[in-house]
Design an enzyme around this catalytic site. Structure first.
Site, PDB file in Angstrom:
ATOM      1  N   HIS A 248       4.286  10.051 -20.946  1.00 29.40           N
ATOM      2  CA  HIS A 248       4.345   9.445 -22.281  1.00 29.40           C
ATOM      3  C   HIS A 248       4.846   8.009 -22.260  1.00 29.40           C
ATOM      4  CE1 HIS A 248       2.829  12.788 -24.541  1.00 29.40           C
ATOM      5  NE2 HIS A 248       3.591  13.592 -23.829  1.00 29.40           N
ATOM      6  N   GLU A 249       5.536   7.603 -21.199  1.00 33.56           N
ATOM      7  CA  GLU A 249       5.976   6.213 -21.085  1.00 33.56           C
ATOM      8  C   GLU A 249       4.897   5.318 -20.486  1.00 33.56           C
ATOM      9  OE1 GLU A 249       8.340   4.616 -22.348  1.00 33.56           O
ATOM     10  OE2 GLU A 249       9.957   6.029 -22.751  1.00 33.56           O
TER      11      GLU A 249
END
Length: 149
Positions: free
Chosen positions: A55-56
């Protein structure tokens, strides 16, 4: 002379690309993080770390995100220059004792060391908004499914 310069150019290109970012496959990253001792580190599972990294950065070590305050988030875990690495632009505290560009290479050992330092702070993985938003309190078993770790 043309052939020699072509060989030199090819050699230089391979040297340069060897230091560039890399997009990991999920299970490949799981293996690297597992071998680094991150599974269970500070109570966080391998799945937590994989969910965070996805997700980063979508598992891309070359990711740089420019923040409104002028700082940057760097690498697979999007480590911020304001506190954790030196970008020579802001008055960084550089708590991980590294240059931010070191976080952008295909070798993520320094990213892992710095992330392990960050997670030891009181907020743990909660220091990352993406983890709080997408991973915290969820069933994350699919992140390690089929990865043989």
């Amino acid at each position: 002379a043309g052939m020699v310069s072509l060989v030199l150019l090819a050699t230089l290109a391979s040297l340069l690309t060897g230091n560039m970012g890399k997009i990991f496959q999920r299970c490949e990253l799981a293996q690297v993080l597992h071998h680094a001792g991150m599974d269970g580190f500070r109570g966080y599972s391998l799945a937590d770390w994989l969910c965070l990294a996805f997700h980063e950065s979508r598992f891309d070590t070359g990711t740089v995100d420019h923040e409104a305050d002028g700082s940057t988030d760097n690498g697979i875990f999007q480590i911020n220059s304001r506190l954790w690495c030196e970008d020579y632009k802001s008055s960084a505290r550089n708590l991980c004792h590294m240059h931010c560009s070191d976080l952008l290479t295909s070798n993520i050992n320094d990213d892992i060391v710095c992330a392990m330092q960050i997670v030891q702070q009181p907020r743990g993985l909660g220091a990352w908004l993406a983890w709080r938003k997408h991973c915290e309190g969820r069933d994350l078993s699919q992140w390690v499914e089929g990865c043989n770790v």
